[in-house]
Motif scaffolding. Structure first.
Motif, PDB file in Angstrom:
ATOM      1  N   GLY A  92      70.910  52.566   7.159  1.00  0.00           N
ATOM      2  CA  GLY A  92      70.682  52.834   5.746  1.00  0.00           C
ATOM      3  C   GLY A  92      69.363  52.244   5.279  1.00  0.00           C
ATOM      4  O   GLY A  92      68.360  52.243   5.991  1.00  0.00           O
ATOM      5  N   SER A  93      69.387  51.701   4.085  1.00  0.00           N
ATOM      6  CA  SER A  93      68.164  51.163   3.478  1.00  0.00           C
ATOM      7  C   SER A  93      68.063  49.647   3.621  1.00  0.00           C
ATOM      8  O   SER A  93      67.326  49.001   2.881  1.00  0.00           O
ATOM      9  CB  SER A  93      68.119  51.533   1.990  1.00  0.00           C
ATOM     10  OG  SER A  93      69.268  51.028   1.311  1.00  0.00           O
ATOM     11  N   LEU A  94      68.794  49.071   4.555  1.00  0.00           N
ATOM     12  CA  LEU A  94      68.775  47.622   4.729  1.00  0.00           C
ATOM     13  C   LEU A  94      67.403  47.145   5.182  1.00  0.00           C
ATOM     14  O   LEU A  94      66.771  47.754   6.042  1.00  0.00           O
ATOM     15  CB  LEU A  94      69.822  47.196   5.761  1.00  0.00           C
ATOM     16  CG  LEU A  94      71.292  47.412   5.390  1.00  0.00           C
ATOM     17  CD1 LEU A  94      72.190  46.959   6.529  1.00  0.00           C
ATOM     18  CD2 LEU A  94      71.642  46.661   4.117  1.00  0.00           C
ATOM     19  N   GLY A  95      66.955  46.030   4.604  1.00  0.00           N
ATOM     20  CA  GLY A  95      65.698  45.425   5.006  1.00  0.00           C
ATOM     21  C   GLY A  95      65.865  44.630   6.285  1.00  0.00           C
ATOM     22  O   GLY A  95      66.966  44.533   6.841  1.00  0.00           O
ATOM     23  N   PRO A  96      64.791  44.023   6.777  1.00  0.00           N
ATOM     24  CA  PRO A  96      64.872  43.287   8.044  1.00  0.00           C
ATOM     25  C   PRO A  96      65.845  42.112   8.002  1.00  0.00           C
ATOM     26  O   PRO A  96      66.586  41.885   8.963  1.00  0.00           O
ATOM     27  CB  PRO A  96      63.428  42.819   8.277  1.00  0.00           C
ATOM     28  CG  PRO A  96      62.746  42.944   6.956  1.00  0.00           C
ATOM     29  CD  PRO A  96      63.416  44.059   6.243  1.00  0.00           C
ATOM     30  N   ARG A  97      65.859  41.353   6.913  1.00  0.00           N
ATOM     31  CA  ARG A  97      66.767  40.210   6.829  1.00  0.00           C
ATOM     32  C   ARG A  97      68.222  40.662   6.752  1.00  0.00           C
ATOM     33  O   ARG A  97      69.092  40.092   7.418  1.00  0.00           O
ATOM     34  CB  ARG A  97      66.415  39.353   5.617  1.00  0.00           C
ATOM     35  CG  ARG A  97      65.081  38.632   5.735  1.00  0.00           C
ATOM     36  CD  ARG A  97      64.827  37.738   4.541  1.00  0.00           C
ATOM     37  NE  ARG A  97      63.550  37.042   4.653  1.00  0.00           N
ATOM     38  CZ  ARG A  97      63.066  36.210   3.736  1.00  0.00           C
ATOM     39  NH1 ARG A  97      63.769  35.970   2.627  1.00  0.00           N
ATOM     40  NH2 ARG A  97      61.899  35.618   3.916  1.00  0.00           N
ATOM     41  N   SER A  98      68.472  41.673   5.948  1.00  0.00           N
ATOM     42  CA  SER A  98      69.841  42.181   5.827  1.00  0.00           C
ATOM     43  C   SER A  98      70.315  42.782   7.147  1.00  0.00           C
ATOM     44  O   SER A  98      71.470  42.596   7.544  1.00  0.00           O
ATOM     45  CB  SER A  98      69.918  43.229   4.716  1.00  0.00           C
ATOM     46  OG  SER A  98      69.562  42.671   3.466  1.00  0.00           O
ATOM     47  N   THR A  99      69.418  43.483   7.828  1.00  0.00           N
ATOM     48  CA  THR A  99      69.772  44.058   9.128  1.00  0.00           C
ATOM     49  C   THR A  99      70.099  42.960  10.129  1.00  0.00           C
ATOM     50  O   THR A  99      71.081  43.046  10.873  1.00  0.00           O
ATOM     51  CB  THR A  99      68.619  44.926   9.664  1.00  0.00           C
ATOM     52  OG1 THR A  99      68.349  45.980   8.735  1.00  0.00           O
ATOM     53  CG2 THR A  99      68.978  45.527  11.012  1.00  0.00           C
ATOM     54  N   SER A 100      69.274  41.915  10.157  1.00  0.00           N
ATOM     55  CA  SER A 100      69.515  40.796  11.074  1.00  0.00           C
ATOM     56  C   SER A 100      70.851  40.121  10.779  1.00  0.00           C
ATOM     57  O   SER A 100      71.617  39.809  11.695  1.00  0.00           O
ATOM     58  CB  SER A 100      68.385  39.770  10.965  1.00  0.00           C
ATOM     59  OG  SER A 100      67.155  40.322  11.363  1.00  0.00           O
TER      60      SER A 100
END
Length: 215
Positions: A92-100
């Protein structure tokens, strides 16, 4: 890009390994010593000769533990960076920190928590030595199935995202994962080789320490 991520992941894994080593020394090794003392008492009561110590406990709890944990941490950090490189932009639209953060949570559940619910960690001196290979095989089977089920659950959530919305799709995928886990848990054989007179407190503290090391 991927090479830099891999290097950073391994470096972070080394740092995590240092922290895990310190945690294991403080909280894990005392429980191992108690388990070994129990094993020696049982052998003495049975009139058995003590087994020769191939590697001293000082070496095991020192350089041996440090080497194993640091190598494991670096390898896991590198693997995580590769998974991140593949997953980033596909969730989705998750940023790098949220993805990690999401990958770390899902990985911790799939690789550590779920397999441990079926086959929890036991101190090295507890259990039948003749079944080590069998128990290890079952544990790794549980890990593989858990990872596969988690990947399938994430894929299911992505397919349902547009129809049900992010929240509902995640709930459905989570429930599907729990169903698979329940079926696998019931299908795989149970193993309980902990002696009846072994300290429940030591066993619990060892398992908590084992889980804490993975954090």
């Amino acid at each position: 890009m991927v090479g830099k991520l891999l290097l950073r992941g391994m470096l972070v894994g080394l740092v995590a390994g240092i922290l895990a080593f310190a945690f294991a020394r403080v909280y894990g090794e005392p429980q191992v010593d108690k388990a070994i003392a129990f094993e020696e008492q049982q052998a003495q009561a049975a009139g058995e000769a003590p087994e020769p110590e191939m590697v001293s406990r000082v070496t095991q709890a020192g350089i041996g533990l440090a080497t194993g944990v640091l190598v494991y941490g670096a390898a896991l950090g590198g693997l995580f960076s590769l998974v991140f490189a593949y997953a980033y932009g596909r969730l989705g639209s998750l940023g790098p920190r949220s993805t990690s953060a999401l990958l770390a949570l899902l990985g911790f559940l799939a690789v550590i928590v779920v397999p441990s619910l079926k086959y929890p960690a036991n101190p090295p001196a507890v259990g039948n030595p003749e079944t080590i290979a069998y128990r290890t095989e079952l544990f790794f089977i549980m890990i593989v199935i858990s990872i596969a089920a988690m990947v399938a659950a994430v894929g299911l959530a992505q397919r349902l995202w547009s129809k049900l919305g992010a929240w509902n799709a995640s709930i459905v995928a989570g429930l599907a994962f729990l169903v698979v886990f329940a079926l696998v848990k019931a299908a795989l054989p149970d193993i309980n080789e902990v002696p009846e007179n072994f300290s429940a407190t030591v066993l619990w503290q060892f398992r908590v320490a084992s889980l804490g090391i993975q954090l």
